[in-house]
Design a protein around this motif. Sequence first.
Motif, short mmCIF file in Angstrom:
data_model
loop_
_atom_site.label_atom_id
_atom_site.label_comp_id
_atom_site.label_asym_id
_atom_site.label_seq_id
_atom_site.Cartn_x
_atom_site.Cartn_y
_atom_site.Cartn_z
N ARG A 187 0.83 -1.20 0.00
CA ARG A 187 0.00 0.00 0.00
C ARG A 187 0.86 1.24 0.00
O ARG A 187 1.85 1.31 0.74
N ILE A 188 0.47 2.23 -0.81
CA ILE A 188 1.14 3.53 -0.75
C ILE A 188 0.07 4.56 -0.39
O ILE A 188 -0.93 4.70 -1.09
N HIS A 189 0.30 5.22 0.73
CA HIS A 189 -0.64 6.25 1.17
C HIS A 189 -0.02 7.63 1.06
O HIS A 189 1.20 7.78 1.17
N LEU A 190 -0.86 8.64 0.88
CA LEU A 190 -0.43 10.02 1.06
C LEU A 190 -0.34 10.28 2.56
O LEU A 190 -0.88 9.50 3.37
N VAL A 191 0.31 11.36 2.95
CA VAL A 191 0.35 11.72 4.39
C VAL A 191 -1.09 11.78 4.90
O VAL A 191 -1.41 11.25 5.98
N SER A 192 -1.97 12.42 4.12
CA SER A 192 -3.36 12.59 4.56
C SER A 192 -4.06 11.24 4.74
O SER A 192 -4.68 10.99 5.79
N SER A 193 -3.96 10.35 3.75
CA SER A 193 -4.72 9.10 3.86
C SER A 193 -4.07 8.12 4.84
O SER A 193 -4.73 7.24 5.39
N PHE A 194 -2.76 8.31 5.10
CA PHE A 194 -2.08 7.49 6.12
C PHE A 194 -2.68 7.83 7.49
O PHE A 194 -3.15 6.96 8.23
N PHE A 195 -2.72 9.11 7.84
CA PHE A 195 -3.29 9.50 9.13
C PHE A 195 -4.77 9.11 9.21
O PHE A 195 -5.25 8.65 10.25
N ALA A 196 -5.49 9.30 8.11
CA ALA A 196 -6.93 8.98 8.13
C ALA A 196 -7.13 7.49 8.39
O ALA A 196 -8.06 7.08 9.10
N SER A 197 -6.24 6.66 7.85
CA SER A 197 -6.34 5.21 8.05
C SER A 197 -6.08 4.86 9.51
O SER A 197 -6.73 3.98 10.09
N ILE A 198 -5.11 5.53 10.12
CA ILE A 198 -4.78 5.26 11.53
C ILE A 198 -6.01 5.57 12.39
O ILE A 198 -6.40 4.79 13.26
N LEU A 199 -6.62 6.75 12.14
CA LEU A 199 -7.77 7.13 12.97
C LEU A 199 -8.94 6.18 12.77
O LEU A 199 -9.65 5.83 13.72
N ALA A 200 -9.14 5.74 11.52
CA ALA A 200 -10.29 4.88 11.23
C ALA A 200 -10.02 3.43 11.63
O ALA A 200 -10.94 2.62 11.73
N GLY A 201 -8.74 3.07 11.81
CA GLY A 201 -8.41 1.67 12.12
C GLY A 201 -8.63 0.78 10.91
O GLY A 201 -8.86 -0.43 11.05
N SER A 202 -8.56 1.35 9.72
CA SER A 202 -8.69 0.55 8.50
C SER A 202 -8.02 1.31 7.36
O SER A 202 -7.71 2.50 7.50
N ASP A 203 -7.86 0.60 6.24
CA ASP A 203 -7.16 1.19 5.11
C ASP A 203 -8.15 2.05 4.33
O ASP A 203 -9.01 1.51 3.64
N VAL A 204 -8.05 3.39 4.43
CA VAL A 204 -9.11 4.22 3.82
C VAL A 204 -8.64 4.85 2.52
O VAL A 204 -7.45 4.81 2.18
#
Length: 516
Positions: A187-204
Amino acid sequence: MAHFLGLDASTQSLTAVLIDTDDGSIIHVCSVNFGKDLPSFGLPHGYDDSRGGGVVFSNPLMWLDALDLVLQRMVDDGVDLSSVRGVSGSGQQHGSVYLTSEFRQRVGDLQPSKSLSAQLADCLSRDEAPIWMDNSTSQECAEITATLGGSQEVCRRSGSVATERFTGPQIRKFAKESPAQYAATDRIHLVSSFFASILAGSDVAIDRGDGAGMNLMNLSRGEWDDELVATTADGLSGKLPDVKESSAVSGSISTYFVEKYGFSSDCATVLWSGDNPCSLVGMGAAQPGSLVISLGTSDTVFASMPEAKFDPQGFGHAFGNPMGGFMSLTCFKNGSLAREAVKDRFELDWSAFDAESLSETAMGNGGLMMLPFFEPEITPRMDTGGIVFNRDGDHSPAQWVRAVLEGQFLNMRLHSQWLGIAPQRIRLTGGASRNNGIAQVIANVFAVPVDRLVTTESAGLGAAIRAASACGESLDVLESVFCKVDEAFTVMPESGAAEVYDALLSSFSEFLVSKK
Ligand code: XUL
């Protein structure tokens, strides 16, 4: 109570902005500075540029520690996070995080007894996260451009010509230089989607605002562009998350944050976006009509656009507007660090830099001009740093101060012309926007009034407003309450400014061309 949280993960810090939409107030702002508060990472400004060759990267583990720390600080400050109904965020644009297949499972199973970084460290397939300051991918930009059939075609598809700091060229370079690590990347995330995934507890998903800063998304369709993705790197399409509208709710907050910091398990997590798209919202400029200048590590100028427009020179970009439609953006790398370099050179404090120095010199600086590119510049492209004056001599500190500011804002005015709008007013934000002298130079150079809002935290505020809007609150109401101009702080252009700077703009443009 309707509380919404916006988190702004910028180059040098992570800031939390908590708003109350019932009484229209910003109830808490709290920040973690990467250099000062997390010194063990050894990144005083939040990034490492010591390798040379235009390579600049940061450390995703430092970002995770910052997230734990900023939330702990809020709790220590007595903030009751159980009242937060929705959370979203804003990330420095273009930076990317590389993760193994372990990540998707681990992020859903985080234990509150341990830190985020301790639990996710071995899910990184690459320790480094290249960030927006990296300009080491000229070769990859040329390759992508050649395969697609030219710059105009890349721009027509993605909203920007192939651009060194954008994520696609960065991914291509990584795939070429480190094929084994690239293959181990799931998986390659942007800074934004990396943090969003951490908060959601899933790969967003990646949102369409920030997704447009990758040279991978088809701007008009708002979907990954098959040809751009295939050209960028083999096997890339399976490594990218989905792309979705910025207002998408990804679910409720992960139990890690419920158990550790007291969030309610009903708290909605909304996709994050880029810092500039969020700032557009936080400045009350999501609907067309306002031009915004943001003064930060990078200086940016942006505006909402109903239709996507492209910069024929290739410096400006068309991104997604998180509230729908598009936004323009031009970015200048020599922002606050250039102003600080002049301040520090003469051991001035900010008040001596801002008010005193400017009062000692006149508009136009007696014809003295500076190209203020201490570091290699993005707009216009300057591969090596180094300031240049148009006249030799022993210039006084006050002349230096005026020269750096006039140089920065003449350059900005010159590179905003592609927008084809004559702004009637400018909205100013970012750390340096409180300096009245700097605001005055901007009002003079653009010859229009400069307005400032009550808060300078426009990216974090924009993220909080986006969270509230995605949870059903009206954007018009949110803007009218939170994005009010502080009229006491409006700066008017001085008389004669238009004549002085209209004339200087052509001299500056010629000076710039002569040095390129
Ligand atoms: C925009 C850009 C920077 C970063 C960092 O294109 O590169 O403004 O978003 O703030």
